[in-house]
Every structure is written in structure tokens, then in C-alpha cells.
Design a protein around this motif. Structure first.
Motif, PDB file in Angstrom:
ATOM      1  N   CYS C 153      68.225  -2.872  79.345  1.00 31.42           N
ATOM      2  CA  CYS C 153      68.613  -1.595  79.972  1.00 31.42           C
ATOM      3  C   CYS C 153      69.280  -0.671  78.959  1.00 31.42           C
ATOM      4  CB  CYS C 153      69.558  -1.855  81.141  1.00 31.42           C
ATOM      5  SG  CYS C 153      70.207  -0.349  81.884  1.00 31.42           S
ATOM      6  N   ILE C 154      68.849   0.592  78.953  1.00 28.21           N
ATOM      7  CA  ILE C 154      69.434   1.577  78.032  1.00 28.21           C
ATOM      8  C   ILE C 154      70.326   2.579  78.772  1.00 28.21           C
ATOM      9  CG2 ILE C 154      67.580   1.364  76.329  1.00 28.21           C
ATOM     10  CD1 ILE C 154      66.395   3.977  77.500  1.00 28.21           C
ATOM     11  N   ASN C 155      70.666   2.283  80.021  1.00 28.67           N
ATOM     12  CA  ASN C 155      71.588   3.131  80.802  1.00 28.67           C
ATOM     13  C   ASN C 155      71.103   4.578  80.922  1.00 28.67           C
ATOM     14  OD1 ASN C 155      73.005   0.794  80.606  1.00 28.67           O
ATOM     15  ND2 ASN C 155      74.658   1.623  79.362  1.00 28.67           N
ATOM     16  N   CYS C 156      69.800   4.740  81.123  1.00 29.17           N
ATOM     17  CA  CYS C 156      69.257   6.099  81.161  1.00 29.17           C
ATOM     18  C   CYS C 156      69.380   6.725  82.542  1.00 29.17           C
ATOM     19  CB  CYS C 156      67.804   6.091  80.726  1.00 29.17           C
ATOM     20  SG  CYS C 156      66.724   5.176  81.855  1.00 29.17           S
ATOM     21  N   MET C 157      69.668   5.915  83.558  1.00 28.44           N
ATOM     22  CA  MET C 157      69.884   6.379  84.928  1.00 28.44           C
ATOM     23  C   MET C 157      68.619   6.873  85.632  1.00 28.44           C
ATOM     24  SD  MET C 157      73.627   8.145  84.629  1.00 28.44           S
ATOM     25  CE  MET C 157      73.071   9.782  84.220  1.00 28.44           C
ATOM     26  N   CYS C 159      66.501   5.109  87.088  1.00 27.24           N
ATOM     27  CA  CYS C 159      66.348   4.334  88.315  1.00 27.24           C
ATOM     28  C   CYS C 159      67.227   4.886  89.441  1.00 27.24           C
ATOM     29  CB  CYS C 159      66.638   2.865  88.058  1.00 27.24           C
ATOM     30  SG  CYS C 159      68.173   2.541  87.178  1.00 27.24           S
ATOM     31  N   ALA C 176      70.506  -0.122  88.139  1.00 24.20           N
ATOM     32  CA  ALA C 176      70.848  -0.550  86.780  1.00 24.20           C
ATOM     33  C   ALA C 176      72.090  -1.434  86.757  1.00 24.20           C
ATOM     34  CB  ALA C 176      71.046   0.656  85.869  1.00 24.20           C
ATOM     35  N   CYS C 219      61.402   2.706  85.498  1.00 25.00           N
ATOM     36  CA  CYS C 219      62.178   2.216  84.357  1.00 25.00           C
ATOM     37  C   CYS C 219      61.353   2.239  83.073  1.00 25.00           C
ATOM     38  CB  CYS C 219      62.680   0.796  84.617  1.00 25.00           C
ATOM     39  SG  CYS C 219      63.564   0.125  83.196  1.00 25.00           S
ATOM     40  N   PRO C 220      61.842   2.917  82.029  1.00 27.07           N
ATOM     41  CA  PRO C 220      61.061   3.014  80.791  1.00 27.07           C
ATOM     42  C   PRO C 220      61.115   1.742  79.956  1.00 27.07           C
ATOM     43  CG  PRO C 220      63.148   4.161  80.531  1.00 27.07           C
ATOM     44  CD  PRO C 220      63.107   3.668  81.955  1.00 27.07           C
ATOM     45  N   VAL C 223      62.771  -3.114  82.798  1.00 23.43           N
ATOM     46  CA  VAL C 223      63.923  -3.951  83.125  1.00 23.43           C
ATOM     47  C   VAL C 223      63.735  -4.632  84.491  1.00 23.43           C
ATOM     48  CG1 VAL C 223      66.403  -3.849  83.683  1.00 23.43           C
ATOM     49  CG2 VAL C 223      65.527  -2.633  81.697  1.00 23.43           C
TER      50      VAL C 223
HETATM   51  S1  SF4 Z   1      65.730   2.949  84.481  1.00 24.78           S
HETATM   52 FE1  SF4 Z   1      65.738   0.920  83.468  1.00 24.78          FE
HETATM   53  S2  SF4 Z   1      66.668   1.309  81.442  1.00 24.78           S
HETATM   54 FE2  SF4 Z   1      67.146   3.109  82.700  1.00 24.78          FE
HETATM   55  S3  SF4 Z   1      69.169   2.670  83.603  1.00 24.78           S
HETATM   56 FE3  SF4 Z   1      67.632   1.946  85.078  1.00 24.78          FE
HETATM   57  S4  SF4 Z   1      67.320  -0.234  84.586  1.00 24.78           S
HETATM   58 FE4  SF4 Z   1      68.352   0.722  82.798  1.00 24.78          FE
END
Ligand code: SF4
Ligand code: FES
Lengths: 123, 132, 251
Positions: C153-157, C159, C176, C219-220, C223
Motif C-alpha cells: 500500500c502506498i497510502n494513495c487513498m 480506495c 487501506a 487500487c493501483p 493490494v
Molecule cells: S488504493 Fe491501494 S495503494 Fe492506495 S491507499 Fe488504497 S490499498 Fe493503499
């Protein structure tokens, strides 16, 4: 303390009933509908008296038959209850109490009523 | 100087009817039809308790075109339920690791669906070949 | 050889200036682009040549820092990972991530998301603590495979922007944070499960999820946060019924 523990939800009860009903229907639902909706009433592959009063009564008076009927009817209702509850919530229909009564409430009544009917039919 | 005034966008109340969530709503409602089928069985149980006359009336309705149409619709919804139920199964269970690598979710879906086909077929076969 | 930017595409960008604007509005820009240009580069062209006040987050330009998430044609995407040529002929709508308050233009408030991640105890709590002198905590490849995707996970939000239940209820723990929870819970070296389950066993925890599944779709980094949330429904349900049998360490 990294977090304040949240109040425990009672959702697991309904979720497990939902899961049991979902699995039972996914495994046997298609077969059940084929048998009771098509084959038996139309007499396809089964003798015309398969659904006779005597046969149906015998099946229902058997404890195994009773258990199967009870599980199918009540768990199918619990499955639908969970899904309808969440969908009505998504749709903002009714109050939360109204939604619970309409879904879980109905499933609970059906569960008890089915057991009552099966007992009334006797052994 | 800039001031902070975060703007909160309202959530559309009908999101569940819109793309891409329509699919999800249809999936949920296909599950709700399972109770309609259970209600049909329940009404049969009531008829059975009422006696032979009521039972035969219920049987008569079961053989009617209206019932056929209803059961056709229920069958389609049930098939959709089977398909989607096993698509979600691998998301609900813990990750399966076999020989050091995760079992692909498609494999789990395929196995689950196959088991369902076997169970339902076995039920039909049992009814067809069991002498009543 | 450098490709000439002889094609153009229209970007309809949602603008919001908290000082002057009552509410957000769209503004159109015609952007010349080459086949290798991302939406992020399109925004940078606007900022460099037309309007220096256009505000957005970015850093790595290579889909790893997680800063440039935004709604591109109503889908949550990384702007640096979305090519303009794939969106031709346009117009392309560019908006800040759904479900988050807008600070300015394409920048959203992340405070809530950060708090959620903090709430799931996102670090290893060794099962058997030992001093460094006793060496590392070993792990087999199979044990690592159990949580590896959740660690990506890159915490991109994205999701959270995809999740309608988070949109309905901002208190919902969301995808996430659950993926990050599972990254540690699924780790063979970790012993913090009980603590984490307590953080998410409520209505706003895992039970806020209705298995829509959009989180995993967008999710890119593959994850699969939906898996993390839903497998913890089972864990939470087991804990619900077996909690009286378990000896709980309440330190
Ligand atoms: S979309 Fe994927 S990578 Fe981005 S915050 Fe959510 S779980 Fe993490
Ligand atoms: S700029 Fe880092 S992910 Fe896009």
C-alpha cells in the motif's frame, strides 16, 4: 494506548446467519428450485404422485426432512434479511429500527413460525 | 495569507443506482429473491398443515404458468447469486498459501462454483432416481 | 528524437479557492500533449504556462509516493500513472478525490486518513520479544506471501475515494487502514492481533463494509483491501463468539 477500543458490534450474529444461508443457497438453491419449481410440479422425470399429500406429509414428518425444511426456509430468510437491510440502508429507506424489523424481524418470525409449523405437523 | 475552509461535497443519495455501483446493488437484490423462494416453500408448509384440500390447491398453483414464470425468475436470480457468491468467497477467507505461493482467487472461485454445481446436480439426481 | 506536441486535449479541472470561492467550479484548459504525457504532466503544463495558482499534490511521478490521487473521468486514479493519450479525444474531467474535503483545487484533507492508519497499530508487535544480540526474526517465503500484497500500500487513498460506505460514513475505518492492519496481523512475527481486532470490531470498523469491492478494483498496487476487510469480518466474528474462552492479555 494507540486507539480507543470501539464498541463491539452485534453484526457477527447476523453476518454468520447470512453466510450460512448464502452458502446453503449457493450450493443447493439451483437444485432446489429445479426440483420444487419445475420437475416435481410438472412431473418431469418424477412420478405424478411424488408431490402427493401422503408423500409430502411423510417427508415432513421425518425428522431429517423437518431439519432440512427448517434450515432451508429460515437460513434463506436470514440471508435475504442481511442483504435487504444493507441495501435499504444504502437507499436511505425507513429508519434504522424500521429496517431492522422489516428484515431481521421478519427472518426471526419466520424461523420461529417454521419451527412451529413443523412441530404442529407432527412426527 | 490563505485561510482554511475545507469544502465537503455531498454524497449523492442515489449512488447505489449509478455506475459503477449498479452491479453491486443488483447482486444484493438477487440475494433478496432467495427469501421469495423460501416464502413459496413456507406457504406449502402452511397448506400441508391445513390438510389434503389446501395441499392440492397449492400443488395446482405450483404447476400453473404464473408459478413457472416466478420460478424462472427465481432461478435466474439464484444462478446470479451462485456466481457472485463464489466470486466473493476468496475475499472472505484467509489467504491460502500452497507451496509457498498464494492460491489465485480465480482458482478458489472455480472450485467453489464446481462444488455448487456438484451439490445441486446431486440433489436433482437424488430426486430423479430415488423411487418414491 | 523529441515528439512534437501537436495534439491537444481538453482538461476540465475542478477549481476551489477557499478565500474567494463559495463552492468549487470547473475550469477548462486546452492542453497540448505528446503520447508519453500523463495527466499529471498536463496539469504541470497548465501550472507552468497558464495558471500558476493551480494546486495539486505530486512528488515521485512514478506511482510510488501516493500523492497524486484524483478523480479522472470520475474514477480514482494516480495522475502520474494515467496517460493523456488513453483519454483522447477528451474532454477529461479532473477532480479532487471523492469523499474527502477539498482544501484547494485538487488537494484534499488527509488528516482523517492518517488518523485511521494510526488507529490500527501499524507496526510489528513481536510475538516473542528478544534482544538484538539473539539475531533477526526469521521468516519463510510462504510466511511472507501471507501478507506481502498488503504491504504494498502506498497510502494513495484511491480506495477511500472509490468506497461508497466511506462516502456515507466518514467514521468507517475504510479499505487501506484494514489492508495495513492485515499487513501486520498476517505477519508470522507479529503478536498484536487482539489489540487490532479491538480497534475494528465496531459498526464503524469492519462492519461498515458491505463488500462493494470497488476499493480493490481501483487500487493501483493490487493490494486487494477488500480481502483485508472481509477476512477480518470472519476474525471479528470468531472473536465475538470465542472471546469468553480466550485468555486476554490486557496490558
Ligand atoms: S488504493 Fe491501494 S495503494 Fe492506495 S491507499 Fe488504497 S490499498 Fe493503499
Ligand atoms: S506522483 Fe507519486 S504516485 Fe503519482
Amino acid at each position: 494506548m494507540p486507539h480507543a477500543p470501539e464498541k463491539r458490534s452485534n453484526a457477527p450474529i447476523f453476518w454468520l446467519l447470512f453466510g450460512a444461508g448464502g452458502t446453503l443457497s449457493a450450493l443447493f438453491g439451483v437444485g432446489l428450485i429445479l426440483v420444487t419449481g419445475f420437475l416435481a410440479p410438472q412431473g418431469i422425470g418424477i412420478g405424478p404422485d411424488a408431490l402427493s399429500y401422503e408423500n409430502a406429509l411423510a417427508f415432513t414428518q421425518n425428522w431429517l426432512g423437518k431439519a432440512a425444511i427448517w434450515a432451508v426456509i429460515s437460513l434463506f430468510f436470514w440471508h435475504a434479511a442481511e442483504r435487504l437491510y444493507l441495501t435499504l440502508k444504502d437507499m436511505h429507506v425507513f429508519s434504522d429500527l424500521g429496517r431492522r424489523l422489516l428484515t431481521y424481524g421478519v427472518a426471526a418470525v419466520v424461523t420461529v413460525a417454521t419451527a412451529g409449523l413443523l412441530l404442529a405437523i407432527g412426527f | 495569507m490563505s485561510e482554511r475552509r475545507p469544502y465537503v461535497r455531498p454524497m449523492p443519495r442515489d449512488w447505489w443506482a449509478r455506475w459503477p455501483f449498479r452491479h453491486y446493488t443488483v447482486r444484493e437484490l438477487s440475494g433478496v429473491t432467495i427469501a421469495i423462494y423460501a416464502a413459496v416453500l413456507l406457504s406449502g408448509l402452511v397448506a400441508l398443515l391445513q390438510g389434503p384440500a389446501a395441499w392440492d390447491a397449492w400443488r395446482g398453483w405450483l404447476a400453473s404458468p404464473a408459478s413457472l414464470v416466478l420460478h424462472g425468475a427465481l432461478l435466474i436470480a439464484m444462478l446470479w447469486h451462485v456466481r457472485t457468491w463464489f466470486q466473493i468467497l476468496p475475499k472472505t477467507m484467509p489467504k491460502l498459501i500452497l507451496g509457498g505461493t498464494p492460491v489465485p482467487q480465480r482458482t478458489i472461485t472455480l472450485i467453489g462454483t464446481s462444488v455448487a454445481v456438484i451439490c445441486s446436480s446431486a440433489l436433482v439426481a437424488f430426486v430423479l432416481w430415488r423411487p418414491f | 528524437m523529441t515528439e512534437r506536441a501537436d495534439k491537444t486535449i481538453e482538461l476540465r479541472v475542478l477549481r476551489y479557492n477557499p478565500v474567494t470561492d463559495e463552492k468549487p467550479h470547473h475550469q477548462s484548459f486546452t492542453v497540448p500533449y505528446t503520447s508519453d504525457m500523463s495527466v499529471l504532466q498536463g496539469l504541470q503544463w497548465i501550472k507552468d504556462t497558464i495558471d500558476g495558482s493551480l494546486t495539486y499534490r505530486w512528488s515521485c511521478r512514478m506511482a510510488i509516493c501516493g500523492s497524486c490521487g484524483m478523480m479522472i473521468n470520475a474514477e480514482p486514479k494516480l495522475a502520474c500513472h494515467t496517460l493523456l493519450r488513453d483519454l483522447a479525444p477528451g474532454p477529461v474531467t479532473v477532480e479532487p478525490l471523492n469523499h474527502f474535503p477539498i482544501e484547494r483545487d485538487l488537494v484534499v484533507t488527509v488528516d482523517d486518513f492518517v488518523k485511521k492508519i494510526e488507529s490500527v497499530t501499524p507496526w510489528l508487535i513481536p510475538k516473542h520479544p528478544k534482544p538484538v544480540s539473539e539475531g533477526p526474526y526469521n521468516q519463510t517465503p510462504a510466511q511472507m506471501a501471507a501478507y506481502e500484497n498488503f504491504s504494498a500500500c502506498i497510502n494513495c487513498m484511491l480506495c477511500y475515494a472509490a468506497c461508497p460506505q466511506y462516502g456515507e460514513n466518514p467514521k468507517f475505518i475504510g479499505p487501506a487502514a484494514m489492508a495495513i492492519l492485515q499487513r501486520y496481523d498476517g505477519d508470522s512475527r507479529d503478536g498484536g492481533s487482539a489489540l487490532r481486532i479491538d480497534a475494528v470490531h465496531g459498526e464503524d470498523g469492519v462492519w461498515g463494509c458491505t463488500a462493494v469491492g470497488a476499493c480493490s478494483d481501483v487500487c493501483p498496487k493490487a493490494v486487494d483491501p477488500m480481502h483485508a476487510v472481509n477476512q477480518n469480518k470472519m476474525n471479528t466474528a470468531l472473536d465475538y463468539f470465542l472471546r469468553f474462552l480466550k485468555k486476554r492479555d490486557t496490558k
